[in-house]
Motif scaffolding. Structure first.
Motif, short mmCIF file in Angstrom:
data_model
loop_
_atom_site.label_atom_id
_atom_site.label_comp_id
_atom_site.label_asym_id
_atom_site.label_seq_id
_atom_site.Cartn_x
_atom_site.Cartn_y
_atom_site.Cartn_z
N LEU A 1 0.82 -1.21 0.00
CA LEU A 1 0.00 0.00 0.00
C LEU A 1 0.85 1.26 0.00
CD1 LEU A 1 -2.70 -1.12 2.61
CD2 LEU A 1 -2.80 -1.25 0.12
N GLY A 2 1.94 1.24 0.73
CA GLY A 2 2.78 2.42 0.82
C GLY A 2 4.25 2.06 0.78
N ARG A 3 5.07 3.08 0.62
CA ARG A 3 6.51 2.82 0.60
C ARG A 3 7.25 3.94 1.31
NH1 ARG A 3 9.15 3.56 -5.33
NH2 ARG A 3 10.97 2.95 -4.13
N THR A 4 8.43 3.59 1.77
CA THR A 4 9.38 4.56 2.31
C THR A 4 10.74 3.88 2.24
OG1 THR A 4 9.94 5.94 4.21
CG2 THR A 4 9.02 3.79 4.71
N ASN B 1 10.57 4.67 -9.77
CA ASN B 1 9.82 5.63 -8.98
C ASN B 1 8.80 6.34 -9.86
OD1 ASN B 1 8.99 7.20 -6.87
ND2 ASN B 1 10.87 8.39 -6.68
N PRO B 2 7.51 6.09 -9.69
CA PRO B 2 6.90 5.21 -8.70
C PRO B 2 7.22 3.74 -8.97
CG PRO B 2 5.25 6.04 -10.23
CD PRO B 2 6.52 6.75 -10.56
N TYR C 1 1.88 6.71 7.36
CA TYR C 1 2.60 6.54 8.63
C TYR C 1 3.78 7.51 8.68
CZ TYR C 1 0.07 2.13 9.04
OH TYR C 1 -0.92 1.19 9.13
N VAL D 1 7.62 8.19 9.62
CA VAL D 1 8.79 7.29 9.53
C VAL D 1 9.98 7.96 10.20
CG1 VAL D 1 10.26 5.97 7.96
CG2 VAL D 1 7.93 6.55 7.26
N GLU E 1 14.18 7.59 11.37
CA GLU E 1 15.40 6.85 11.04
C GLU E 1 16.56 7.41 11.85
OE1 GLU E 1 16.56 6.93 6.93
OE2 GLU E 1 18.32 5.67 7.28
N ILE F 1 16.13 11.41 11.01
CA ILE F 1 15.34 11.76 9.82
C ILE F 1 13.88 11.43 10.11
CG2 ILE F 1 14.93 11.19 7.39
CD1 ILE F 1 17.89 10.52 7.18
N THR G 1 5.21 8.08 4.87
CA THR G 1 5.11 7.12 3.76
C THR G 1 4.34 7.77 2.60
OG1 THR G 1 3.08 6.22 4.69
CG2 THR G 1 5.13 5.10 5.26
N VAL G 2 4.47 7.14 1.45
CA VAL G 2 3.82 7.61 0.23
C VAL G 2 3.08 6.42 -0.38
CG1 VAL G 2 4.29 8.41 -2.13
CG2 VAL G 2 5.51 9.43 -0.20
N PRO G 3 1.89 6.64 -0.93
CA PRO G 3 1.19 5.50 -1.58
C PRO G 3 2.07 4.86 -2.66
CG PRO G 3 -0.29 7.36 -1.37
CD PRO G 3 1.08 7.86 -0.98
N ILE G 4 1.97 3.54 -2.78
CA ILE G 4 2.86 2.80 -3.67
C ILE G 4 2.71 3.25 -5.12
CG2 ILE G 4 1.20 0.91 -4.04
CD1 ILE G 4 4.93 0.34 -3.52
N GLU H 1 2.29 6.24 -6.15
CA GLU H 1 2.76 7.60 -6.39
C GLU H 1 4.28 7.68 -6.40
OE1 GLU H 1 1.04 10.29 -3.57
OE2 GLU H 1 -1.02 9.60 -4.02
N GLU H 2 4.75 8.71 -7.05
CA GLU H 2 6.20 8.93 -7.08
C GLU H 2 6.66 9.32 -5.68
OE1 GLU H 2 9.52 11.53 -9.54
OE2 GLU H 2 7.40 11.94 -9.80
N TYR H 3 7.77 8.76 -5.27
CA TYR H 3 8.30 9.09 -3.95
C TYR H 3 9.28 10.26 -4.10
CZ TYR H 3 10.27 8.67 0.69
OH TYR H 3 10.66 8.94 1.99
N VAL H 4 8.91 11.39 -3.55
CA VAL H 4 9.80 12.56 -3.56
C VAL H 4 10.11 12.87 -2.11
CG1 VAL H 4 10.07 14.97 -4.25
CG2 VAL H 4 8.72 13.40 -5.68
N TYR H 5 11.37 12.68 -1.75
CA TYR H 5 11.69 12.77 -0.33
C TYR H 5 11.32 14.13 0.26
CZ TYR H 5 14.07 13.25 4.03
OH TYR H 5 14.31 13.51 5.35
#
Lengths: 750, 297
Positions: free
Chosen positions: A653-656, A728-729, B28, B30, B32, B45, B49-52, B54-58
């Motif tokens: 569902l999510g990633r980090t 990414n994604p 959530y 996060v 670190e 840090i 979290t980002v939905p899977i 979507e693009e992850y932009v820190y």
């Protein structure tokens, strides 16, 4: 209370007096080969007297009034045997009845008696003919397990796996016996095929659930396989050339007996050689071999001896990168020696000594760093089964199974021993059972099995009970209950079985247990048709699986290397079968649900308790249609179609990520998931076809061409999804199952 | 008869409904941070979290307005000392005062989030240890020569009395493709793996139980040639990790690969964090530097 009732049911018949009348017993054999026939039906026409042959081909009818009767014997694929016999008062008649195989009969249609398939349609039981295994479409070659996977209640993990997932149980929950001997890893090519050579097999019987007290040691099911005894009348043989493997079998008579020897070997070398010229990462060597042998000797009418041997192994040598390679050698060896003794007209017995070895020796050598594993299981046992036909109401059976199980596991890394364990444990069991025909319509079979396992000092009692009521000739209502125990578990993976490690219960690691409840209705609504329905519910307690999060178990207490959990499964199976005619086959539908729960797994991220979840192999709906049609006297066609709900998978569902993990140059990706395996892959469907042509080979012998198309319309079913987190994604990639596969084989019988 | 069949079909259809539904995505927080015995308190840090899909932009996921504190706890979990953190932007928080992490001590991370929620986690720093045979070890080793690097260290203690869990890391000083050892050269050259994967190269978790203690109670760790990805100078780091890193590593590696679960089954990582996810771990480590020479041609 339940135990008291069971004991009462067991002992009650002992106080019932028996009237001395005539009896009829003997063996049913194939007239052409002399092979004994298992589960053949024997009946006296016009009476209620009837039975089926046991695993030695022996039958016994007691308490028959003196007089003249018509004896009927039937067996699938054989011409009906019908003969008038006259029995005198106190006569104990013993017969050897020879049945004529179907291909030698004049009529096209096999005549069947009312008692046809009695045993096969017992509750929780399935039986497949070896002819079915040989003709049903299969991937590359005929395979017993893949044929079984077509039956209701039995599921395949994937196109690549021959593992048996029966009524919600994993493959380790099925006890597999070859000629009475436990086989621990019955697979070739890391699970793609089963080890059993269809040329050597006589009888395949699967107790899917609610199995009788005679068997034990597994939570779910029992698969018994008996190899053929060999032709007692003449020398004969067969050779089959296939694309993946070829096999040969010879057999013949000896004085008062017979022998058979079969061999099968993969023939991949030419294909690998061609692939090696155009592709990287092709193994240097990849092969499997298995041999089966059996010899039988009749000392006299009351005593028979039989010795059976099996040995099979797989070999892989694969340099998968520069300065890196893997080798794997794994296999099974079994031995059994059986003494069949008839004590009297009422007491039949089998005593067997068995030996079974499973081994795997994987080794890696990467950059001059070797890893070697030596994994051996040795299982030596003695068992005895005694059947006492007290009268026409009671068939008692009792037996024991005692053995010594040794598991040895040694790991070496970089020249140093990193793990070493040796488990050496006696085990034993005893059972008692009575098949009690209370009335002509009502039969109950209470039983009790006591299991002991030395490691951890466990003693477990498993009551069994089954019931059958026949309100009319075409309807059988059935029910069964049993409590089952399992002292072993396996560390395996559905995608690759070459590294299997079996582990035992021990102090702090209780054996698994479970209850099974089954009800069924078996009907014969029209001539040559059968409709069977079964509903089952199972519980699984104290499941112990190797902890999947554990990377290294060195220095940890044994009980800390497992996760402990529980589970349940329930479902319905419906089988519609057409048993005779030019078009035969069946349609089997299964509705099934299975769940597992392990503390620490499938817990909400924010905390909470573990939830039940379906294992990957859970399929809710599963439909198989298998049809065979004789196009002409020489040509026949078979089709197998499977439609099933997609398997369970976990949708992230999510990633980090952990960006600065101190032991990694790259980020450690993290996925968050909700409920585990709460999503479903796309539905699965596949059609396989097989065309067979009978002929002769220049008058030398009978020949059979088989042309098969697996996955006719090349549907790319999904095995699982892989998530590429470097993108990414994240990108989801479907890892697909088999495409269309044509295969051809040629068999010569001489 | 027909009624029975209808009943069976009815039960089947009813039971066929799927009651085990997929959850919706939930966000959530996060964290670190890694505490290393005798190193300065680490930066922390904080992100989301980002939905899977979507693009992850820190920079978009980072959380900047939180209040962050690390606490040194007493054995009874009362607070011994507080270390406040300042925001450096982009989700980075740094200690406002310098302090060294103490071995065999319990630390607590406490984050108060902009909305008032909090994140809390504890870590026990493993006991420090040291190499006792460095003077006896040569500075240079021939790759796949007769002698392997064998480091003898003292034991790392843990408050629960458990055995030590090690991760061995080899940091290459010059991670250049021309310096790759044959196996890794093949992975990078032929199989197109990233060179970066191997510049810091670690083993999996290795239990202390794999090693026999010396009469002095020390353990000798042999560095396998497999861990050497580059010729030249390499820093060999022995890490003894805490329970949080142990749980995180073993569950994270199962989540992203391995054979222990069926393909497609994904379990959540074990975070040991209340109110969020991530890692608040600690370790003790010891470093040694060696030169790995190319084998003779």
């Amino acid at each position: 209370m339940r135990k008291t009732i069971s004991l009462f049911l067991l002992l009650l018949p002992l106080i019932v007096s028996a009237q001395q009348t005539a009896s009829l017993s003997g063996y049913i054999t194939d007239t052409q080969t002399g092979e004994t026939l298992i589960a053949a039906n024997v009946a006296l026409q016009g009476t209620r007297a009837g039975t089926t042959t046991n695993t030695s081909g022996y039958f016994n009818l007691q308490h028959i009034e003196a007089g003249t009767y018509t004896l009927l014997v039937t067996y699938i694929g054989y011409r009906q045997y019908k003969k008038e016999i006259t029995l005198e008062e106190n006569e104990n008649r013993r017969l050897v009845i020879e049945l004529i195989p179907k291909e030698y009969q004049l009529e096209e249609v096999v005549v069947q008696s009312d008692r046809e398939q009695e045993e096969q349609r017992s509750i929780g039981t399935a039986q497949i003919e070896t002819e079915f295994i040989r003709t049903v479409p299969s991937v590359f070659q005929a395979d017993i397990f893949r044929s079984l996977q077509l039956l209701p209640g039995i599921k395949a993990a994937s196109d690549f796996s021959s593992g048996l997932y029966i009524r919600g149980g994993s493959p380790d929950q099925t006890l597999i016996l070859l000629d009475h001997t436990t086989v621990y890893n019955p697979s070739h090519f890391f699970g793609f095929f089963s080890t059993f050579n269809p040329d050597a097999v006589k009888d395949v019987r699967l107790y899917k659930g609610g199995y009788p007290a005679k068997y034990g040691g597994r939570l779910g099911s029992v698969l018994t396989i008996f190899n053929r005894d060999g032709n007692r009348n003449e020398f004969e043989g067969s050779v089959t050339l296939g694309m993946l493997a070829s096999r040969a079998s010879v057999e013949g008579p000896i004085n008062k007996g017979s022998w058979i020897f079969s061999i099968r070997r993969s023939t991949l070398e030419p294909l690998l050689e061609i692939l090696r010229k155009s592709q990287d990462n092709i193994p240097d060597h990849f092969s499997f071999l298995d041999v089966n042998g059996k010899i039988n000797y009749d000392i006299n009418a009351d005593n028979k001896l039989s010795m059976a041997l099996y040995a099979g192994n797989d070999n892989l040598r694969f340099p998968f990168a520069e300065d890196a390679g893997v080798r794997l050698h794994y296999g099974n060896q079994t031995f059994s020696g059986t003494w069949t003794h008839i004590f009297s007209e009422k007491i039949f017995s089998n005593f067997t000594v068995t030996g079974s070895r499973y081994f795997n020796f994987p080794s890696f050598n990467i950059s001059g760093t070797p890893f070697k594993r030596s994994n051996n299981i040795y299982d030596f046992s003695a068992k005895g089964d005694v059947e006492y036909f007290r009268n026409d109401r009671h068939e008692f059976s009792a037996g024991f199974w005692a053995g010594l199980l040794t598991l040895k596991l040694h790991d070496k890394f970089d020249g140093d021993q990193t793990f070493s364990s040796r488990t050496h444990t006696p085990y034993g069991s005893f059972y008692l059972q009575d098949k009690w025909h209370i009335t002509d319509r009502l039969t109950v079979t209470p039983g009790l099995r006591i299991n002991g396992f030395s490691e951890g000092r466990y003693l477990r009692v498993g009551p069994r009970f089954s019931l059958e009521y026949r309100p009319s000739a075409g309807i059988r209502l059935q029910g069964a209950y049993g409590r089952y125990h399992q002292f072993l578990t396996v560390d395996s993976n559905e995608a690759f079985t070459g590294f299997d490690v079996w582990l035992t219960a021990d102090e702090g690691v209780s054996p698994s247990a479970g209850n099974q409840y089954i009800v069924g209705i078996k009907t014969s609504p029209w001539k040559d048709y059968a409709v069977d329905t079964e509903l089952y519910f199972r519980t699984m307690e104290d499941l112990f699986d190797p902890d999947p999060f554990l990377q290294d178990q060195a220095g940890l207490p044994y009980e800390k290397t497992f996760r402990f959990g529980k589970g349940y499964a329930f479902g319905t199976e419906i089988l519609l079968e057409r048993q005779a005619g030019r078009l035969t086959g069946f349609a089997g539908y299964t509705f099934g649900v299975t769940r597992r729960k392990f503390p620490g797994f499938n817990e909400p991220v924010e905390g909470g308790t573990a939830r039940y979840y379906p294992p990957k192999y859970d399929r809710i709906h599963d439909l198989n249609v298998v049809l065979s049609y004789d196009l002409s006297s020489r040509w026949s066609v078979s089709a197998a179609f499977n439609y099933a709900t997609g398997q369970a998978y976990t949708k992230p569902l999510g990633r980090t990520a952990a960006f600065n993990f101190p032991t990694s140059a790259t980020s450690k990706q993290q996925l968050t998931v909700g409920k585990v395996n709460a999503s479903r892959l796309p539905d699965y469907n596949r059609l396989d076809l097989s065309f067979s042509r009978d002929g002769t080979f220049w008058g030398f012998g009978e020949a059979l061409w088989q042309f098969q198309l697996v996955n006719v319309y090349s549907r790319r079913n999904t095995w699982f999804y892989n998530y590429d987190l470097d993108e990414n994604p994240a990108e989801r990639e479907a890892v697909q199952l088999l495409p269309i596969l044509p295969t051809i084989s040629y068999t010569l019988n001489f | 008869m027909n009624r029975i069949l209808l009943f069976v079909i009815g039960v089947t259809v009813l039971a066929g409904c799927e009651f085990y539904e997929q959850d919706e995505y939930r966000e959530y927080y996060v964290v670190e941070a890694y505490l290393v015995a005798y190193d300065p308190l680490p930066d922390i840090i904080l992100s989301k979290t980002v939905p899977i899909e979507e693009e992850y932009v820190y920079s978009d996921a980072s959380v900047n307005d939180a209040s962050v504190e690390v606490r040194l706890l007493n054995a009874d979990s009362t607070i011994n000392e507080r270390y406040t953190y300042g925001s450096g932007g982009e989700g980075l928080y740094y200690p406002t005062e310098s302090a060294a992490v103490q071995e065999k001590q319990l630390y607590q991370l406490y984050v108060t989030l902009p909305g008032g929620d909090s994140i809390e986690a504890k870590t026990y720093v493993p006991g420090d240890f040291e190499t006792v045979n460095r003077q006896e070890l040569p500075d240079q080793y021939r790759y796949r020569g007769d002698k392997q690097i064998e480091i003898t260290t003292t034991r790392s203690e843990y408050h629960t009395g458990r055995q030590a869990y090690y991760v061995f890391t080899v940091n290459a000083e010059k991670p250049d493709s021309t310096n790759l050892t044959p196996f890794y050269a093949d992975l990078v050259g032929e199989q197109e793996r990233s060179l970066q994967n191997y510049s810091v190269h670690s083993s999996g978790i290795i239990n202390e139980g794999n090693y026999s203690p010396t009469p002095e109670g020390n353990i000798t760790l042999k560095v396998p040639w497999l861990s050497i990805a580059f010729y030249g100078h390499n820093e060999v780091v022995t890490n003894a990790i805490d329970d949080n890193m142990y749980d995180f590593l073993r569950s994270q590696e199962t989540q992203t690969g391995g054979f222990s679960l069926s393909p497609g089954e994904i379990q959540n990582i074990r975070y040991n964090i209340n109110g969020g996810i991530g890692i608040f771990g600690s370790m003790a480590r010891d470093k040694n530097r060696f030169e790995v020479l190319r084998p003779p041609r």
